[in-house]
Structure formats: C-alpha cells, structure tokens
Design an enzyme around this catalytic site. Structure first.
Site, PDB file in Angstrom:
ATOM      1  N   HIS A 136       3.373 -18.128  17.262  1.00 38.83           N
ATOM      2  CA  HIS A 136       4.179 -18.377  17.239  1.00 38.83           C
ATOM      3  C   HIS A 136       5.319 -17.675  18.379  1.00 38.83           C
ATOM      4  O   HIS A 136       6.307 -17.908  18.604  1.00 38.83           O
ATOM      5  CB  HIS A 136       5.071 -19.377  17.037  1.00 38.83           C
ATOM      6  CG  HIS A 136       4.180 -20.527  16.774  1.00 38.83           C
ATOM      7  ND1 HIS A 136       3.477 -21.553  17.767  1.00 38.83           N
ATOM      8  CD2 HIS A 136       3.987 -21.719  15.722  1.00 38.83           C
ATOM      9  CE1 HIS A 136       2.804 -22.260  17.295  1.00 38.83           C
ATOM     10  NE2 HIS A 136       2.511 -22.192  15.795  1.00 38.83           N
ATOM     11  N   ASP A 261      -4.872 -24.652   9.110  1.00 40.08           N
ATOM     12  CA  ASP A 261      -3.975 -26.465   9.281  1.00 40.08           C
ATOM     13  C   ASP A 261      -4.460 -27.545   9.855  1.00 40.08           C
ATOM     14  O   ASP A 261      -3.890 -28.487   9.337  1.00 40.08           O
ATOM     15  CB  ASP A 261      -2.309 -25.810   9.713  1.00 40.08           C
ATOM     16  CG  ASP A 261      -2.104 -24.901  10.808  1.00 40.08           C
ATOM     17  OD1 ASP A 261      -3.058 -25.026  12.052  1.00 40.08           O
ATOM     18  OD2 ASP A 261      -1.234 -24.931  11.486  1.00 40.08           O
ATOM     19  N   TYR A 305      -1.046 -25.088   5.388  1.00 32.67           N
ATOM     20  CA  TYR A 305       1.004 -25.920   4.118  1.00 32.67           C
ATOM     21  C   TYR A 305      -0.477 -26.552   3.247  1.00 32.67           C
ATOM     22  O   TYR A 305       0.907 -26.960   2.103  1.00 32.67           O
ATOM     23  CB  TYR A 305       1.385 -26.854   5.105  1.00 32.67           C
ATOM     24  CG  TYR A 305       1.110 -25.959   5.958  1.00 32.67           C
ATOM     25  CD1 TYR A 305       2.414 -24.666   5.781  1.00 32.67           C
ATOM     26  CD2 TYR A 305       0.756 -26.150   7.622  1.00 32.67           C
ATOM     27  CE1 TYR A 305       2.863 -23.976   7.202  1.00 32.67           C
ATOM     28  CE2 TYR A 305       1.170 -24.865   8.951  1.00 32.67           C
ATOM     29  CZ  TYR A 305       1.654 -23.700   8.148  1.00 32.67           C
ATOM     30  OH  TYR A 305       2.635 -23.161   9.494  1.00 32.67           O
TER      31      TYR A 305
HETATM   32 ZN   LIG Z   1      -0.115 -24.099  12.634  1.00 33.33          ZN
END
Ligand SMILES: [Zn+2]
Length: 393
Positions: A136, A261, A305
C-alpha cells in the site's frame, strides 16, 4: 526435493518493523513462521537456505518514492515534529510514526531487494522475503501499515539492472494499490491484483476498469472478488487470468505478493480461503514461471492478521512450494508446545486446513457466477490492450 534452489531472506532485526504493541501488523507472525519452517526441516542449508537481508540505499528508495516523502520519514524516524505527518499519510491509526521507522523499513526493503538480486543473478531460482510485501505504500505517501514499497523498489531494481519484463502478482485480500500506482504508466511492469472488492474493503480501489494510463494502458489488471469468496472460485478465476496474462505478456520474472489475509479466519477481511489457496497459488505461479520465466519468482509476504492460526502455516506452505518441497501435514509437537502457552487461540495440529471444517459460504453459486462475470469483463477489456496480443508468435 526438485532441482530448484531457494533463499529465505531473514534476520530477526526485521521484526523491528512494528508500529505499536497492539497494532494488528504484528511481526510475531514472522518469528512464528521461520520457527515453523525450521521445525519442519524445510531449510537444508544448500538448496533451501537462509540469507540475510541488506539495507536499501537512499537511491533505491528514491527510485520509487519522492525525495520529500523519504526526507519526511527520516525526520519522523529521528523524532522530528510529527505535526505534518498527516500530509504524508503517516501518524494515522493505521500507519503511526515510530522511532527508527526509516531505518527498519529500509532494511525490510533491502530484504526484498536481496531476494531480487539472488534470483536475477541466478544464484537461486526463487527467493522469499517474508517481512516484505508492503503493497500500500505510494510514491509520496504511506498507507495501510506500509511506509516504503519494498516491492516497487525491487521491481525498479530489476528493470534498471536487468531490463527484464516484470509480472507482479498480488493475491493479498486487499488491492495492491501502491505497486499499481507506482507503475501505472509503465508497460514493462504488468501488475495483477486479485482481492476482495473495494466495495467492501480498504483501500476501496482495484476495479476492472483501472487499466493503467499512457504507455501503461492495458498493463494494470484487477480482479475484484465478491465478499465470502472461497478458494475454489478464487483459484479457478485466478488460474485462468494468469494463464492469459503470461501468454500475452511473456514476462521474464514474476514478483509475487503472498498476503494471507484472505483466509477465512482472518479478522480484517471477508474472504473465505483455506490454506489450500497458498499452496495452490504458489504451484500455479511456479508452473508458469517454469514455462515462461526460467523459473524466476521473487516472493514477498504481505497482510495476515490471524497470526497464530493462519500465517505460520500459510507461509510455510508458500516457502515449501517455492523451494520445491512437499512437507508432511503433521506439525511437530515440539513447535506446538513451544508456542501454545503464548498463543491466544488453539494452534491447529496440521499444516493444511481440513476443508470439511469450514462451513460452506451461503450464496456460493451466486458468488462463483459473479466472479466468473468479473473475469470475463477483465479479459474482454484488458487482453486486447497488451501489445502484440493476437499476433502470431
Ligand atoms: Zn491485506
């Protein structure tokens, strides 16, 4: 063991990439993964070996980030006034500033550069920078737990030093917006991201009509999946689009982001993959790399996560696939005993999920049909834009 050689890029210092003790981007998952890879005997020291990262140089960071942004990160890293951090996408809940953030992110970036160097020099066939995958980070802005783009820096290095055509594949649950943006007008880097639709999930982009711009128009591919997509539909549409892309584009190296994820147990997303996705995607990608790219795959980590139940198993399977090894299913008891006391959930005893333990998604047929329609829309729009497509090779 096949005849590939592979390097796992690792030094415990990369776990210094940590925003806050309670931040979901938790480097504990890296330590767990490496210890599981070791416990399963998947590092033989020769054909599957561990290699230390290096630190990215300032010039390597400036190849993909603006000078103003890098200087701002350096200031915040050294304790400078954080008042202006918001201008650079930093100091937010997602991407807080922390002491030393420049140095440790330069190390994470250097880890992925090291992976690229080893693969492009032919020292190994594939390399895995598990601390990398910060997809990102933008040219002049941090975002979504990402400060610098290790992926873009490695791709820029490959372009500059080797002139090789790069196919970037990103199957993290989130759209790989940073990497896409940095190469949006570059026809020598084709970015393909498959992710949960931006209608439901951060960063809210990654739709089929984001095709690139200028000379790069047609070299940015996105396949947004419906929420609750399972790995059957995911692998099906992904496999078909990758075959198309590779045949039309003829890449010379693949850079692969392995965010895990999209797993059903991940707390931040709404996709429903099992560990099969990670094992099968690496198999799909390595097969294409073997057929078209001399086997070359530069792999990185990414999101993930569910740090106890998912990440160590998913990335152990990724490493096994990259290094041409088929691990047994049973996780060594010593590894479970070592970590169970600290874990916040029960550690699964097997490397691979048992599909029957996952409740089938409601609306499975509808989701599968929608994903197939999205695939067709992408092929219809993007495939004819690749130069040379339709000519007789
Ligand atoms: Zn991600």
């Amino acid at each position: 063991m096949s005849d590939v050689t592979a390097a796992l890029i690792w030094d415990p210092a990369v776990t210094g990439y940590r925003f806050r003790p309670d931040h979901p981007f938790n480097p504990k998952r890296l330590e767990l993964t490496v210890s599981l890879i070791e416990a399963m005997g998947l590092l033989d020291g020769e054909r599957a070996r561990m290699v230390s990262p290096r630190v990215a140089t300032e010039a390597e960071l400036l190849a993909v980030h603006s000078r103003e942004y890098v200087e701002a990160v350096q200031r915040f890293s050294a304790g400078g006034d954080p008042g202006e951090a918001w201008r650079w996408g930093l100091g937010t809940d997602d991407t807080p500033i922390f002491p030393g953030m420049h140095d440790v992110t330069a190390l994470v970036t250097g880890a992925t550069l090291r992976a690229a160097e080893l693969v492009m020099s032919g020292e190994v066939t594939r390399a895995f920078s598990i601390a990398g995958g910060l997809h990102h980070a933008h040219r002049d802005r941090g975002s979504g737990f990402c400060v610098y783009s290790d992926l873009a820096a490695a791709i820029a290095w490959i372009r500059r030093e080797h002139g090789a055509r790069v196919l970037y594949i990103d199957y993290d649950a989130h759209h790989g917006d940073g990497v896409q943006g940095i190469f949006y007008s570059d026809p020598e880097v084709l970015t393909f991201s498959i992710h949960e639709s931006g209608r439901y999930l951060f960063p809210g982009t990654g739709f089929v009509d984001e095709l690139g711009e200028g000379d790069g128009y047609g070299y940015s591919w996105n396949l947004p999946l419906e929420a609750f997509t399972e790995d059957g539909s995911w692998l099906d549409v992904q496999g078909r689009v990758l075959q198309d892309v590779v045949e039309a584009y003829r890449p010379e190296v693949i850079v692969l982001q392995n965010g895990c994820d999209g797993h059903a147990l991940d707390p931040l997303t709404h996709l429903r993959a099992t560990t099969r996705l990670y094992e099968e995607t690496v198999r799909q990608v390595c097969e294409l790399a073997d057929a078209f790219c001399g086997g070359r795959v530069v792999a990185a980590g990414g999101g993930g996560y569910a740090i106890w139940e998912v990440v160590p198993r998913a990335w152990t399977l990724v490493w096994a696939g990259l290094s041409g090894q088929t691990p047994p299913d049973r996780i060594p008891q010593a590894w479970l005993d070592r970590w169970q006391g600290e874990a916040t959930s029960l550690l699964p005893p097997n490397l691979r999920d048992v599909p029957q333990e996952f409740v089938p998604a409601p609306r499975r047929e509808e989701i599968t049909a929608t994903n197939l329609r999205t695939l067709e829309a992408l092929r219809r729009q993007a495939l004819p834009l690749i130069r040379g497509w339709g000519l007789a090779f």
